[in-house]
Motif scaffolding. Structure first.
Motif, PDB file in Angstrom:
ATOM      1  N   ALA A 222      35.056 113.098  51.838  1.00  0.00           N
ATOM      2  CA  ALA A 222      34.282 112.358  50.831  1.00  0.00           C
ATOM      3  C   ALA A 222      33.311 113.281  50.090  1.00  0.00           C
ATOM      4  O   ALA A 222      33.211 113.236  48.865  1.00  0.00           O
ATOM      5  CB  ALA A 222      33.512 111.211  51.493  1.00  0.00           C
TER       6      ALA A 222
ATOM      7  N   PHE B   2      24.309 104.100  52.077  1.00  0.00           N
ATOM      8  CA  PHE B   2      25.492 103.730  51.298  1.00  0.00           C
ATOM      9  C   PHE B   2      25.744 102.227  51.365  1.00  0.00           C
ATOM     10  O   PHE B   2      26.029 101.584  50.354  1.00  0.00           O
ATOM     11  CB  PHE B   2      26.745 104.461  51.808  1.00  0.00           C
TER      12      PHE B   2
ATOM     13  N   CYS C  90      32.879 102.381  43.572  1.00  0.00           N
ATOM     14  CA  CYS C  90      31.821 102.636  44.554  1.00  0.00           C
ATOM     15  C   CYS C  90      31.445 104.117  44.603  1.00  0.00           C
ATOM     16  O   CYS C  90      30.337 104.454  44.988  1.00  0.00           O
ATOM     17  CB  CYS C  90      32.232 102.145  45.934  1.00  0.00           C
TER      18      CYS C  90
ATOM     19  N   CYS D 214      32.529 106.238  46.679  1.00  0.00           N
ATOM     20  CA  CYS D 214      32.508 106.670  48.081  1.00  0.00           C
ATOM     21  C   CYS D 214      33.344 107.924  48.333  1.00  0.00           C
ATOM     22  O   CYS D 214      32.933 108.807  49.077  1.00  0.00           O
ATOM     23  CB  CYS D 214      33.005 105.545  48.977  1.00  0.00           C
TER      24      CYS D 214
ATOM     25  N   ASP E 178      37.876 106.469  42.714  1.00  0.00           N
ATOM     26  CA  ASP E 178      38.410 106.331  44.059  1.00  0.00           C
ATOM     27  C   ASP E 178      39.698 105.510  44.000  1.00  0.00           C
ATOM     28  O   ASP E 178      39.707 104.433  43.429  1.00  0.00           O
ATOM     29  CB  ASP E 178      37.323 105.611  44.868  1.00  0.00           C
TER      30      ASP E 178
ATOM     31  N   ALA F 160      34.813  98.348  49.862  1.00  0.00           N
ATOM     32  CA  ALA F 160      34.158  99.586  50.281  1.00  0.00           C
ATOM     33  C   ALA F 160      33.146  99.310  51.386  1.00  0.00           C
ATOM     34  O   ALA F 160      33.020 100.095  52.338  1.00  0.00           O
ATOM     35  CB  ALA F 160      33.474 100.250  49.091  1.00  0.00           C
TER      36      ALA F 160
ATOM     37  N   ASP G 103      33.121 100.803  55.123  1.00  0.00           N
ATOM     38  CA  ASP G 103      31.945 101.469  55.688  1.00  0.00           C
ATOM     39  C   ASP G 103      31.557 100.877  57.037  1.00  0.00           C
ATOM     40  O   ASP G 103      31.123 101.600  57.935  1.00  0.00           O
ATOM     41  CB  ASP G 103      30.770 101.402  54.717  1.00  0.00           C
TER      42      ASP G 103
END
Length: 153
Positions: A25, A87, A103, A105, A110, A122, A126
């Motif tokens: 990431a 996040f 997002c 991420c 993404d 997302a 997470d």
């Protein structure tokens, strides 16, 4: 279940999996800082002019903490945990506002956001990563207890 948490190979595997996620990431974001800054701006959280700095600093911290976790450096897992809380808070904020944005991420645009289009997805991902991190933490704690109790006279 005790064996699961005491097994050194399971601990190492989980630790490397979590580190790999953050290394990936962070690297993807760092490779396209300008686009990541646009994603950061879309959330509307930072004052003007700060998104460029955060677009560099955040991936560097992610990569550094991920590398530290690979080598089992104290504080790395906690640093990544703090990042995850941040996040998730930002994703929650975006969901509450009804934002329909990427997002960011795993970098700008993404693939997940194109496939599922949503901050909610997302956030669920997470939560799953946090579960993995909790398993790493529990394995570390249980392994230390077992190791210490075996050395006691």
């Amino acid at each position: 279940m005790g064996y699961f948490f005491e097994n050194l190979w399971i601990y190492r595997g989980l630790r490397l999996l979590v580190a790999g996620i953050f290394l990936w990431a962070g690297t993807v974001k760092l490779m396209d800082q300008a686009a990541f800054a646009v994603v950061i701006d879309a959330f509307g959280i930072l004052p003007d002019g700060f998104s460029g700095m955060v677009a560099v600093l955040l991936p560097v911290v992610e990569i550094g903490a991920a590398l530290a976790l690979i080598f089992d450096v104290r504080g790395a897992l906690e640093t990544l945990g703090a990042l995850m809380l941040i996040f998730m808070g930002i994703l929650g904020y975006g969901i509450l506002l009804g934002l329909d944005i990427d997002c960011g991420c795993f970098g700008p645009e993404d693939p997940e956001s194109r496939a599922f289009s949503g901050l909610r997805t997302a956030l669920y991902r997470d939560v799953g990563i946090c579960v993995l991190m909790a398993l790493v933490f529990a394995s570390r704690r249980q392994g230390w207890r077992s190791h210490c109790s075996q050395k006691a006279p």
